[in-house]
Write a protein that holds these residues in place. Structure first.
Motif, PDB file in Angstrom:
ATOM      1  N   VAL A 181       0.826  -1.209   0.000  1.00 53.12           N
ATOM      2  CA  VAL A 181       0.000   0.000   0.000  1.00 53.12           C
ATOM      3  C   VAL A 181       0.862   1.261   0.000  1.00 53.12           C
ATOM      4  CG1 VAL A 181      -0.276   0.392   2.487  1.00 53.12           C
ATOM      5  CG2 VAL A 181      -2.149   0.935   0.942  1.00 53.12           C
ATOM      6  N   ALA A 182       2.100   1.154   0.529  1.00 51.93           N
ATOM      7  CA  ALA A 182       2.987   2.319   0.573  1.00 51.93           C
ATOM      8  C   ALA A 182       3.686   2.567  -0.755  1.00 51.93           C
ATOM      9  CB  ALA A 182       4.036   2.134   1.670  1.00 51.93           C
ATOM     10  N   THR A 183       3.826   1.529  -1.579  1.00 52.38           N
ATOM     11  CA  THR A 183       4.613   1.658  -2.809  1.00 52.38           C
ATOM     12  C   THR A 183       3.773   1.515  -4.076  1.00 52.38           C
ATOM     13  OG1 THR A 183       6.542   0.748  -1.645  1.00 52.38           O
ATOM     14  CG2 THR A 183       6.627   0.788  -4.051  1.00 52.38           C
ATOM     15  N   LEU A 184       2.931   0.491  -4.140  1.00 52.32           N
ATOM     16  CA  LEU A 184       2.126   0.256  -5.342  1.00 52.32           C
ATOM     17  C   LEU A 184       0.932   1.205  -5.352  1.00 52.32           C
ATOM     18  CD1 LEU A 184       1.434  -1.332  -7.882  1.00 52.32           C
ATOM     19  CD2 LEU A 184       0.310  -3.042  -6.431  1.00 52.32           C
ATOM     20  N   SER A 185       0.929   2.135  -6.288  1.00 50.37           N
ATOM     21  CA  SER A 185      -0.146   3.122  -6.374  1.00 50.37           C
ATOM     22  C   SER A 185      -0.760   3.111  -7.760  1.00 50.37           C
ATOM     23  CB  SER A 185       0.379   4.529  -6.056  1.00 50.37           C
ATOM     24  OG  SER A 185      -0.622   5.505  -6.246  1.00 50.37           O
ATOM     25  N   LEU A 186      -2.069   3.038  -7.827  1.00 49.63           N
ATOM     26  CA  LEU A 186      -2.763   3.019  -9.108  1.00 49.63           C
ATOM     27  C   LEU A 186      -2.544   4.300  -9.903  1.00 49.63           C
ATOM     28  CD1 LEU A 186      -6.144   1.448  -7.940  1.00 49.63           C
ATOM     29  CD2 LEU A 186      -4.262   0.305  -9.107  1.00 49.63           C
ATOM     30  N   LEU A 231      -5.923  -0.411   8.243  1.00 50.36           N
ATOM     31  CA  LEU A 231      -6.079   0.399   7.036  1.00 50.36           C
ATOM     32  C   LEU A 231      -5.038   0.012   5.980  1.00 50.36           C
ATOM     33  CD1 LEU A 231      -6.881   3.973   8.385  1.00 50.36           C
ATOM     34  CD2 LEU A 231      -8.394   2.435   7.144  1.00 50.36           C
ATOM     35  N   SER A 232      -3.836  -0.323   6.431  1.00 54.24           N
ATOM     36  CA  SER A 232      -2.808  -0.769   5.486  1.00 54.24           C
ATOM     37  C   SER A 232      -3.229  -2.057   4.798  1.00 54.24           C
ATOM     38  CB  SER A 232      -1.473  -0.978   6.217  1.00 54.24           C
ATOM     39  OG  SER A 232      -1.011   0.221   6.767  1.00 54.24           O
ATOM     40  N   ASN A 233      -3.726  -3.007   5.583  1.00 50.87           N
ATOM     41  CA  ASN A 233      -4.150  -4.288   5.011  1.00 50.87           C
ATOM     42  C   ASN A 233      -5.300  -4.109   4.030  1.00 50.87           C
ATOM     43  OD1 ASN A 233      -2.223  -5.395   6.667  1.00 50.87           O
ATOM     44  ND2 ASN A 233      -3.655  -6.289   8.124  1.00 50.87           N
ATOM     45  N   LEU A 234      -6.289  -3.314   4.419  1.00 52.01           N
ATOM     46  CA  LEU A 234      -7.424  -3.070   3.533  1.00 52.01           C
ATOM     47  C   LEU A 234      -6.991  -2.291   2.293  1.00 52.01           C
ATOM     48  CD1 LEU A 234     -10.202  -2.157   6.144  1.00 52.01           C
ATOM     49  CD2 LEU A 234     -10.018  -4.259   4.792  1.00 52.01           C
ATOM     50  N   ILE A 249     -11.125   2.094  -5.412  1.00 44.30           N
ATOM     51  CA  ILE A 249      -9.939   2.935  -5.527  1.00 44.30           C
ATOM     52  C   ILE A 249      -9.956   4.035  -4.469  1.00 44.30           C
ATOM     53  CG2 ILE A 249      -8.758   4.612  -6.999  1.00 44.30           C
ATOM     54  CD1 ILE A 249      -9.546   2.921  -9.403  1.00 44.30           C
ATOM     55  N   CYS A 250     -11.123   4.626  -4.247  1.00 42.72           N
ATOM     56  CA  CYS A 250     -11.234   5.651  -3.200  1.00 42.72           C
ATOM     57  C   CYS A 250     -10.892   5.083  -1.828  1.00 42.72           C
ATOM     58  CB  CYS A 250     -12.643   6.231  -3.179  1.00 42.72           C
ATOM     59  SG  CYS A 250     -13.008   7.324  -4.556  1.00 42.72           S
ATOM     60  N   ALA A 251     -11.430   3.901  -1.528  1.00 37.16           N
ATOM     61  CA  ALA A 251     -11.152   3.268  -0.243  1.00 37.16           C
ATOM     62  C   ALA A 251      -9.668   2.952  -0.106  1.00 37.16           C
ATOM     63  CB  ALA A 251     -11.986   1.992  -0.107  1.00 37.16           C
ATOM     64  N   SER A 252      -9.062   2.484  -1.206  1.00 34.85           N
ATOM     65  CA  SER A 252      -7.631   2.162  -1.186  1.00 34.85           C
ATOM     66  C   SER A 252      -6.793   3.390  -0.868  1.00 34.85           C
ATOM     67  CB  SER A 252      -7.223   1.571  -2.542  1.00 34.85           C
ATOM     68  OG  SER A 252      -5.821   1.449  -2.631  1.00 34.85           O
ATOM     69  N   ASN A 253      -7.083   4.500  -1.527  1.00 29.55           N
ATOM     70  CA  ASN A 253      -6.291   5.706  -1.310  1.00 29.55           C
ATOM     71  C   ASN A 253      -6.536   6.340   0.053  1.00 29.55           C
ATOM     72  OD1 ASN A 253      -4.718   6.706  -3.932  1.00 29.55           O
ATOM     73  ND2 ASN A 253      -6.559   5.655  -4.594  1.00 29.55           N
ATOM     74  N   LEU A 254      -7.772   6.324   0.508  1.00 27.96           N
ATOM     75  CA  LEU A 254      -8.051   6.836   1.849  1.00 27.96           C
ATOM     76  C   LEU A 254      -7.378   5.969   2.910  1.00 27.96           C
ATOM     77  CD1 LEU A 254     -11.817   7.860   1.524  1.00 27.96           C
ATOM     78  CD2 LEU A 254      -9.816   9.363   1.606  1.00 27.96           C
ATOM     79  N   GLY A 255      -7.365   4.657   2.669  1.00 27.88           N
ATOM     80  CA  GLY A 255      -6.668   3.754   3.592  1.00 27.88           C
ATOM     81  C   GLY A 255      -5.181   4.031   3.615  1.00 27.88           C
ATOM     82  N   GLY A 256      -4.601   4.301   2.444  1.00 30.30           N
ATOM     83  CA  GLY A 256      -3.184   4.621   2.391  1.00 30.30           C
ATOM     84  C   GLY A 256      -2.856   5.919   3.111  1.00 30.30           C
ATOM     85  N   VAL A 257      -3.720   6.923   2.954  1.00 26.88           N
ATOM     86  CA  VAL A 257      -3.525   8.187   3.662  1.00 26.88           C
ATOM     87  C   VAL A 257      -3.575   7.973   5.164  1.00 26.88           C
ATOM     88  CG1 VAL A 257      -4.587  10.436   4.154  1.00 26.88           C
ATOM     89  CG2 VAL A 257      -4.343   9.663   1.799  1.00 26.88           C
ATOM     90  N   ILE A 297       4.711  -5.672  -6.153  1.00 24.35           N
ATOM     91  CA  ILE A 297       4.720  -4.290  -6.618  1.00 24.35           C
ATOM     92  C   ILE A 297       5.130  -4.211  -8.088  1.00 24.35           C
ATOM     93  CG2 ILE A 297       5.917  -2.077  -6.374  1.00 24.35           C
ATOM     94  CD1 ILE A 297       6.119  -2.859  -3.305  1.00 24.35           C
ATOM     95  N   THR A 298       6.220  -4.908  -8.436  1.00 22.98           N
ATOM     96  CA  THR A 298       6.690  -4.892  -9.818  1.00 22.98           C
ATOM     97  C   THR A 298       5.656  -5.479 -10.768  1.00 22.98           C
ATOM     98  OG1 THR A 298       8.977  -5.124  -9.031  1.00 22.98           O
ATOM     99  CG2 THR A 298       8.552  -5.592 -11.359  1.00 22.98           C
ATOM    100  N   ALA A 299       5.075  -6.610 -10.375  1.00 19.28           N
ATOM    101  CA  ALA A 299       4.053  -7.244 -11.213  1.00 19.28           C
ATOM    102  C   ALA A 299       2.849  -6.333 -11.376  1.00 19.28           C
ATOM    103  CB  ALA A 299       3.626  -8.575 -10.595  1.00 19.28           C
TER     104      ALA A 299
END
Length: 467
Positions: A26-31, A158-161, A293-301, A245-247
């Protein structure tokens, strides 16, 4: 820097191998970086390989050895201090912490852009509405702040989700891309000519962004005292997360290019999924993915807000920042002052980034600011790896394969690439109407952050001597 007294609340070791892999993902792979890569065309595939070789591998191996040598709380904050003294340690931590002030608004802008796909075509008119982006960013930031003040352990979940919410759209994008290719063939031509990176000056900003996309391997080390068996867990988690992440970057970019011939960096993923899904008859997929995608980014924040609050918190305890930063909430036991101040600073960056720019221009300024301020501490970290080679390693320390010569060579590669990325990030986006203003804002805001760190260190040292 002074040591934290033993009567301070001690962190619990709650992060296991699975949690750490999720955190790295979640810290590195970003859509949003997949969208940027797709907007650059097939040549971005080659840049992903360059980033893997010159940023992620040197960074991951550097973190692996230094976190094994010094696994305590603080990460690069501790490593830089160990190698070059208190000032370097404070400045490294300060710059890395402030680098996330523009990071949070940039992620929230990306989430806001994709949220408009929930309402279909009726909501798309707001893509250029600065008021909507500001209001959405303030709401998302406020939600992350409240959740982190109420409970420190929420960052783990939040990181896991967030990691799950990141990989599901990538997997779905690959499926949709495969179906679109099967039915309609590829929308983009992949050959030696199209995949060759262009050295055009206008592309340097995009290449710098894609190299930055591999950053994040150092993030979990700030929570060293909260990782179970950190010396063994961090290297194993980095290897597994690196593959994922690379994949994700490679497959996601190829899928977007197969589905669509042209995308833009703000809504490229949703643009690709929605258009491709409609073509293959899956019209209901778009809104669901937009929410994901919104949930993913809010979780990352939320996760980053929780983890990075430890930097000003410890600096407050050490009195290099005002002592209020070292306070914990009497009921929830969280560094609420550090969290609130960071959120207020993020609000200022949201407003300053938008000033005088289009929505796309503001987004690009925020991205450039994030890259520059995030990569400057890497120079300290890679330099620390070289300097600390002179210290003997304790039993159980995991060294970089090949020992000192390989470690120094990797650090040099990392420093050269980091410097190139910083310089490339100053260049404004090609669509920015006022390029001089954009460059001026990037340079001025970066200089303000660096000068602020020097002044705070001087004031904190004076305060510590007086106390």
């Amino acid at each position: 820097m002074q040591q934290v007294s033993t009567d301070q609340p001690q962190p619990k070791r709650v992060l296991n191998f699975r949690d750490l892999v999720m955190f790295y993902v979640v810290a590195t792979l970003s859509l949003r970086w997949i969208a940027v890569a797709a907007s650059a065309g097939p040549s971005s595939i080659a840049i992903w390989f360059v980033g893997l070789a010159t940023i992620f591998i040197p960074l991951a191996l550097c973190v692996m050895e230094l976190s094994s040598r010094y696994p305590q709380e603080g990460g690069m904050y501790v490593w830089s201090k160990r190698a070059f003294g208190d000032f370097a340690g404070f400045l490294t931590g300060w710059i890395y912490w402030t680098s996330n002030l523009p990071y949070f608004p940039a992620v929230l802008y990306f989430a806001a852009s994709n949220a408009l796909y929930v309402g279909g075509t009726k909501w798309q008119a707001a893509q250029g509405n600065a008021t909507f982006f500001i209001v959405f960013s303030l709401f998302g930031l406020g939600l992350a702040l409240v959740l982190n003040i109420v409970g420190l352990n929420i960052g783990k979940w939040l990181s896991n989700l967030g990691a799950i919410g990141t990989w599901l759209p990538v997997a779905l994008l690959c499926v949709v891309g495969a179906v679109a290719w099967w039915k309609f063939s590829s929308a983009t031509s992949f050959n030696v000519v199209t995949m060759k990176p262009s050295l055009n000056l206008g592309n340097f900003g995009i290449w710098a962004t894609l190299l930055y996309a591999f950053s994040g391997a150092e993030s979990a080390s700030f929570m060293g005292d909260e990782i179970k068996d950190a010396r063994r867990t961090i290297p194993r988690a980095l290897i597994v997360a690196g593959f994922l992440i690379t994949a994700g970057y490679m497959l996601g970019t190829i899928a977007v290019l197969v589905a669509l011939p042209k995308v833009n960096s703000l809504e490229g993923i949703m643009q690709a999924i929605s258009s491709s899904a409609t073509r293959v008859g899956w019209s209901g997929v778009g809104p669901a993915v937009a929410l994901l995608i919104c949930a993913s980014n809010l979780g990352g924040v939320g996760a980053y807000l929780a983890a990075l609050s430890r930097i000003p918190f410890v600096a407050g305890i050490d009195r290099y920042l005002p002592p209020a930063f070292g306070r914990v909430h009497p009921r929830w036991g969280t560094p609420y002052v550090a969290l609130i101040v960071q959120a207020i600073c993020c609000v200022l960056f949201i407003l300053m980034g938008q000033l005088g720019s289009t929505v796309r221009g503001a987004y690009q300024v925020l991205v450039s600011m994030t890259i520059i301020t995030n990569f400057v501490p890497y120079l300290f970290m890679f330099a620390a790896l070289i300097r600390l080679q002179r210290e003997p390693a304790e039993p159980g320390v995991i060294r970089i394969p090949g020992g000192k010569p390989v470690a120094i060579a990797l650090a040099v590669v990392g420093m050269v690439t980091t410097t190139a990325v910083i310089l490339g990030s100053v260049l404004p986006d090609a669509s920015e109407p006022n390029k001089t203003l954009a460059v001026g804002k990037i340079v001025a805001l970066t200089a303000m952050l660096l000068a602020g760190g020097v002044l705070l260190y001087w004031a904190g040292g004076r305060r510590a001597r007086l106390s």
